[in-house]
Design a protein around this motif. Structure first.
Motif, PDB file in Angstrom:
ATOM      1  N   LEU A 108       0.890  -1.077  -0.036  1.00 17.15           N
ATOM      2  CA  LEU A 108       0.016   0.044  -0.024  1.00 17.15           C
ATOM      3  C   LEU A 108       0.767   1.433   0.077  1.00 17.15           C
ATOM      4  N   GLY A 109       1.980   1.300   0.423  1.00 15.47           N
ATOM      5  CA  GLY A 109       2.821   2.386   0.411  1.00 15.47           C
ATOM      6  C   GLY A 109       2.578   3.319   1.374  1.00 15.47           C
ATOM      7  N   GLU A 110       2.802   4.667   1.070  1.00 11.28           N
ATOM      8  CA  GLU A 110       2.542   5.784   2.159  1.00 11.28           C
ATOM      9  C   GLU A 110       1.099   6.266   1.981  1.00 11.28           C
ATOM     10  N   GLN A 111       0.273   5.720   1.023  1.00  7.99           N
ATOM     11  CA  GLN A 111      -0.675   6.171   0.785  1.00  7.99           C
ATOM     12  C   GLN A 111      -2.110   5.643   1.734  1.00  7.99           C
ATOM     13  N   VAL A 112      -1.565   4.627   2.496  1.00  4.03           N
ATOM     14  CA  VAL A 112      -2.597   4.239   3.615  1.00  4.03           C
ATOM     15  C   VAL A 112      -1.531   3.936   4.793  1.00  4.03           C
ATOM     16  N   ARG A 113      -2.362   4.418   5.749  1.00  8.18           N
ATOM     17  CA  ARG A 113      -1.809   4.428   7.379  1.00  8.18           C
ATOM     18  C   ARG A 113      -1.931   2.948   7.849  1.00  8.18           C
ATOM     19  N   ILE A 114      -1.178   2.434   8.596  1.00  6.96           N
ATOM     20  CA  ILE A 114      -1.092   0.987   9.355  1.00  6.96           C
ATOM     21  C   ILE A 114      -1.182   1.136  10.775  1.00  6.96           C
ATOM     22  N   GLY A 115      -2.328   0.936  11.309  1.00  4.55           N
ATOM     23  CA  GLY A 115      -2.350   0.772  12.885  1.00  4.55           C
ATOM     24  C   GLY A 115      -2.090  -0.738  13.281  1.00  4.55           C
ATOM     25  N   ILE A 116      -1.275  -1.056  14.224  1.00  5.69           N
ATOM     26  CA  ILE A 116      -1.168  -2.442  14.658  1.00  5.69           C
ATOM     27  C   ILE A 116      -1.382  -2.447  16.175  1.00  5.69           C
ATOM     28  N   GLY A 117      -1.990  -3.437  16.609  1.00  5.19           N
ATOM     29  CA  GLY A 117      -2.138  -3.534  18.103  1.00  5.19           C
ATOM     30  C   GLY A 117      -3.566  -4.395  18.428  1.00  5.19           C
ATOM     31  N   ALA A 118      -3.730  -4.945  19.671  1.00  2.83           N
ATOM     32  CA  ALA A 118      -4.787  -5.791  19.842  1.00  2.83           C
ATOM     33  C   ALA A 118      -6.097  -4.707  20.016  1.00  2.83           C
ATOM     34  N   ASP A 119      -5.709  -3.527  20.590  1.00  4.55           N
ATOM     35  CA  ASP A 119      -6.405  -2.382  21.107  1.00  4.55           C
ATOM     36  C   ASP A 119      -6.859  -1.534  19.676  1.00  4.55           C
TER      37      ASP A 119
END
Length: 277
Positions: A108-119
């Motif tokens: 996805l590159g920089e066009q999409v932000r990634i949020g990682i975590g159980a919460d």
């Protein structure tokens, strides 16, 4: 039923009761869902193992981004976290340790932000502060604590209902009746599966679509080095190995793409390969 499944059957009954009770609590409002400001699209499934959730998550996120939307992906990440949260220095080009998240970021590159975590709610709130308005919830069907606007449920045509038993006797994470929550059902790894469709329709009126994996590219690999150039086609003959949720489907895809498999090895999902491997 095999002897092992017979032994595990009582535990499946207990697991099923707990799953149904949890869903009922959220449905009746006893357990309250957390709600983000943006639009949340959940991509999930009913069984353990690979059904194509990560590729579908990437496809939806890329489609939304191509329409000019500000998009983020929320993923638990298999034993994953952002390295800066662990007090470590991130390697160049990535601050992520989860293999699934690394694949998403590369695709996805920089066009999409990634949020990682159980919460997921906390990660979604963080992404919304960064301007994200559309969120794709990876493996979210059972993550009932986060409200969503749309539930997309994937069912693998090669093993659609996990031997028909709930965990641990089978592979079902929820009973088939849970499909009533689905807004869209996608049957993966098939173009036409009327028997699977018929069983799905007993539990939900949701529209049913089909999806298959396509060959994106072939990378040359030398010991310890993934070379940047690609070739157009797979080799005619190959030894195949993988560490994914559904190895037989991977091998079937290789055959469908024209490769004769001379030998194979299947490792556990998310396997960390060693030099000995």
């Amino acid at each position: 039923m095999t002897p092992l499944r017979t032994i595990l059957w009582p535990f499946s009954l207990l697991f099923g009761a707990a799953v149904r009770l949890r869903a009922w609590c959220y449905r009746t409002g006893i357990c309250r869902q957390q709600r983000l400001n943006g639009v949340v699209i959940s991509v999930g499934n009913l069984t353990v193992g690979g059904t194509g959730k990560t590729p579908m998550t990437i496809w939806i996120a890329r489609k939304l981004a191509s329409e000019g939307k500000r998009v983020g992906v929320l993923t638990r990440g298999y034993r994953g976290h952002r390295l800066e949260e662990a007090g470590q220095r991130a390697p160049k080009g990535s601050a992520i340790t989860s293999d699934e998240a690394i694949v998403m970021q590369k695709q996805l590159g920089e066009q999409v932000r990634i949020g990682i975590g159980a919460d997921r709610f906390t990660q979604g709130t963080r992404l919304e502060r960064e301007g994200v308005e559309w969120l794709v919830l990876d493996d979210g069907f059972q993550h009932l604590q986060l409200a969503r606007n749309l539930d997309v449920v994937l069912i693998d045509a090669t093993n659609p209902f996990g031997e028909g038993h709930l965990l641990p006797a089978g592979r079902l994470r929820e009973p088939l009746s849970s499909l009533a929550r689905a807004d869209i059902v996608v049957i993966t790894r098939s173009e036409h599966a009327p028997a699977v469709e018929s069983r799905i329709q007993r539990h939900t009126p949701a529209p049913i679509y089909y999806a298959q994996a396509e060959l994106d590219g072939v990378f040359r690999l030398e010991p310890g080095i993934l070379l940047p150039e690609t070739v157009d086609t797979l080799p005619q003959r190959a030894f195949a190995f993988c560490g994914v949720g559904n190895p037989p489907a991977f091998f079937a895809d290789l055959r469908r793409w024209g490769t004769e498999i001379m030998g194979r090895a299947a490792f556990a999902d998310h396997h960390a390969y060693t030099r000995a491997d």
